[in-house]
Write an enzyme that holds these catalytic residues in place. Structure first.
Site, mmCIF file in Angstrom:
data_model
loop_
_atom_site.group_PDB
_atom_site.id
_atom_site.type_symbol
_atom_site.label_atom_id
_atom_site.label_comp_id
_atom_site.label_asym_id
_atom_site.label_seq_id
_atom_site.Cartn_x
_atom_site.Cartn_y
_atom_site.Cartn_z
ATOM 1 N N CYS A 287 1.270 -1.196 0.279
ATOM 2 C CA CYS A 287 -0.358 0.202 -0.327
ATOM 3 C C CYS A 287 0.397 1.166 -0.068
ATOM 4 O O CYS A 287 1.764 1.524 -0.813
ATOM 5 C CB CYS A 287 -1.458 0.135 1.329
ATOM 6 S SG CYS A 287 -2.506 2.020 1.398
ATOM 7 N N HIS A 371 -3.333 -5.345 0.283
ATOM 8 C CA HIS A 371 -3.329 -5.922 1.598
ATOM 9 C C HIS A 371 -3.522 -6.911 1.369
ATOM 10 O O HIS A 371 -4.803 -7.945 1.375
ATOM 11 C CB HIS A 371 -4.293 -4.864 2.097
ATOM 12 C CG HIS A 371 -4.812 -3.468 3.053
ATOM 13 N ND1 HIS A 371 -5.345 -3.087 3.696
ATOM 14 C CD2 HIS A 371 -3.540 -2.388 1.699
ATOM 15 C CE1 HIS A 371 -4.668 -1.524 3.787
ATOM 16 N NE2 HIS A 371 -3.885 -1.481 2.502
ATOM 17 N N GLU A 373 -2.951 -9.157 3.763
ATOM 18 C CA GLU A 373 -3.561 -9.799 5.071
ATOM 19 C C GLU A 373 -4.780 -10.095 4.634
ATOM 20 O O GLU A 373 -5.304 -10.504 5.446
ATOM 21 C CB GLU A 373 -2.548 -8.834 5.888
ATOM 22 C CG GLU A 373 -3.858 -8.101 6.602
ATOM 23 C CD GLU A 373 -4.248 -7.009 5.474
ATOM 24 O OE1 GLU A 373 -4.492 -6.212 5.965
ATOM 25 O OE2 GLU A 373 -2.889 -6.141 5.187
#
Length: 407
Positions: A287, A371, A373
């Site tokens: 990001c 992202h 995760e």
């Protein structure tokens, strides 16, 4: 300007509105207020995720933004104390507000501890329901993300002309460094691992490798996945120097997500990232960290028209040929044509063709725009943590071999 509030005959909102959203172009949207009774300002974006609204509303990357949820039924599974992506559960959310279609109903989930509107109020987040979010999303797609003022007032006292002037005078996201408002105040260690049914979050005991994460607005699940890979994790504030990072003798360095303009934060972060690149230590950025790594490697970034915000974005990994569905949240992007020859584009968005990943040729340094995760979202991208750890293992092995030869 046209009023895109829903017809009062639908029952949304009540006859006397208790909240309003006033856009910078003069558009006035009325509805029913939820959450904190306050006035907030920010850039309006839309998020297409169908689940995970609590994680979205605690993602520090949304600092300074008002989130319009395109999925109409938000709040139906309530809120709890575990699905929070700010590192400290007591930490305030960076999000400026939220815009919903349907009123928030009773929570219907065994993990819920309270209704979403009660949770919003406790965290100081104002919201508005009863909005035609489809019309608002179309306006953002046509005109781009624009600033707005969101007011929740149970008495319904709104000075629309003053609010229009306030919205029009708000500064653009371009040039804003919002990281100081969401980064860690000081260094800390992290050992928590991922959530499991029946046992909740676990703990990593020890850890073979040491990862230093630079916090530009880091999410909890990033740290959990690093710990899950068998790492000892130390988190440093965004202002940490390259010397402070390397003094901890990291086996790998993680550059986190975060809000705002990468060029603004990069004024102080990019020089440090360049020094970290020169050390040859494995680096993984996501990001905002991805964007600033791109700047450090000689590329440029630019503001996007509507940004990417959602948990259902297709991305192609050029290194494997595979397509993954990812979670995205960014309003700026790395310009691929600005990248130097020694930087390879590894991932691309299949929505609009924008850059979604890079790596530095010949060095264990890479980053992605999304992202991995995925809180909220799919888990397709968890392999990137394994890729990072493989770089760490190879670097440690090479270091050990060099030391043996030297001995």
């Amino acid at each position: 300007m046209p009023d895109i509030s829903p017809d009062p005959a639908t029952g949304w909102p009540e006859a006397r509105p208790t909240a309003c959203l006033v856009l910078a172009d003069g558009t006035v949207i009325e509805g029913e207020g939820i959450g904190a009774i306050t006035t907030s300002t920010g850039e309006v974006c839309f998020n297409t995720a169908m689940t995970g609204y609590q994680e979205v509303l605690t993602d520090p990357s949304y600092a300074g933004q008002i989130i319009t949820f395109t999925f109409p039924h938000i709040g139906n599974v309530g809120a709890n104390e575990e699905d929070v992506e700010t590192v400290s559960p007591a930490q305030g959310s960076g999000v400026a507000g939220c815009v919903l279609r349907a009123p928030i109903g009773e929570a219907s989930n065994w993990r819920a501890t309270r209704r979403l509107d009660e949770w919003l109020k406790a965290r100081g987040i104002a919201g508005i329901t009863g909005v035609d979010t489809r019309a608002l999303t179309n306006r953002i797609r046509e005109k781009g993300m624009m600033n707005a003022v969101l007011v929740h007032d149970p008495a319904g006292n709104f000075d629309y002309e003053a609010l229009k002037r306030q919205a029009a005078a708000l500064p653009s996201m371009s040039g804003l460094d919002l990281v100081p408002g969401v980064t860690a105040a000081q260094r800390y260690d992290w050992s928590g691992t991922t959530w499991r049914l029946g046992s909740g979050y676990g703990q990593q005991e020890g850890g073979e490798y040491h990862i230093v994460a630079v916090d530009y607005g880091i999410k909890s699940n990033i740290l959990r996945l690093l710990a899950e890979e068998g790492c000892r994790v130390t988190v440093l504030p965004a202002s940490a120097s390259a010397e402070e990072v390397m003094a901890l003798q990291p086996d790998g360095i993680f550059l986190s997500n975060g809000p705002g303009d990468p060029a603004a934060t990069g004024a102080y972060a990019v020089p440090n990232i360049r020094k970290l690149i020169d050390t040859g230590t494995p680096i993984f950025g996501i990001c905002l960290g991805h964007q600033m790594l791109g700047l450090a490697l000689g590329g440029n970034t630019a503001k996007m028209h509507q940004g990417h915000h959602g948990a259902n974005h297709p991305v192609k990994d050029h290194t494997t040929g595979k397509v993954e569905i990812v979670s995205m949240n960014h309003g700026f992007a790395v310009e691929r044509d600005s990248l130097p020859p020694d930087v390879e584009e590894t991932h691309v968005s299949l929505f609009d063709g924008s850059n979604a990943g890079i790596r530095l040729k010949g060095k264990p340094i890479f980053s992605v725009q999304y992202h991995p995760e995925a809180s909220p979202g799919p888990q397709d991208s968890h392999y990137l943590f394994e890729r990072f750890m493989e770089n760490v293992r190879q670097a440690k092995k090479a270091q050990a071999s060099k030391a043996a030869v030297g001995a």
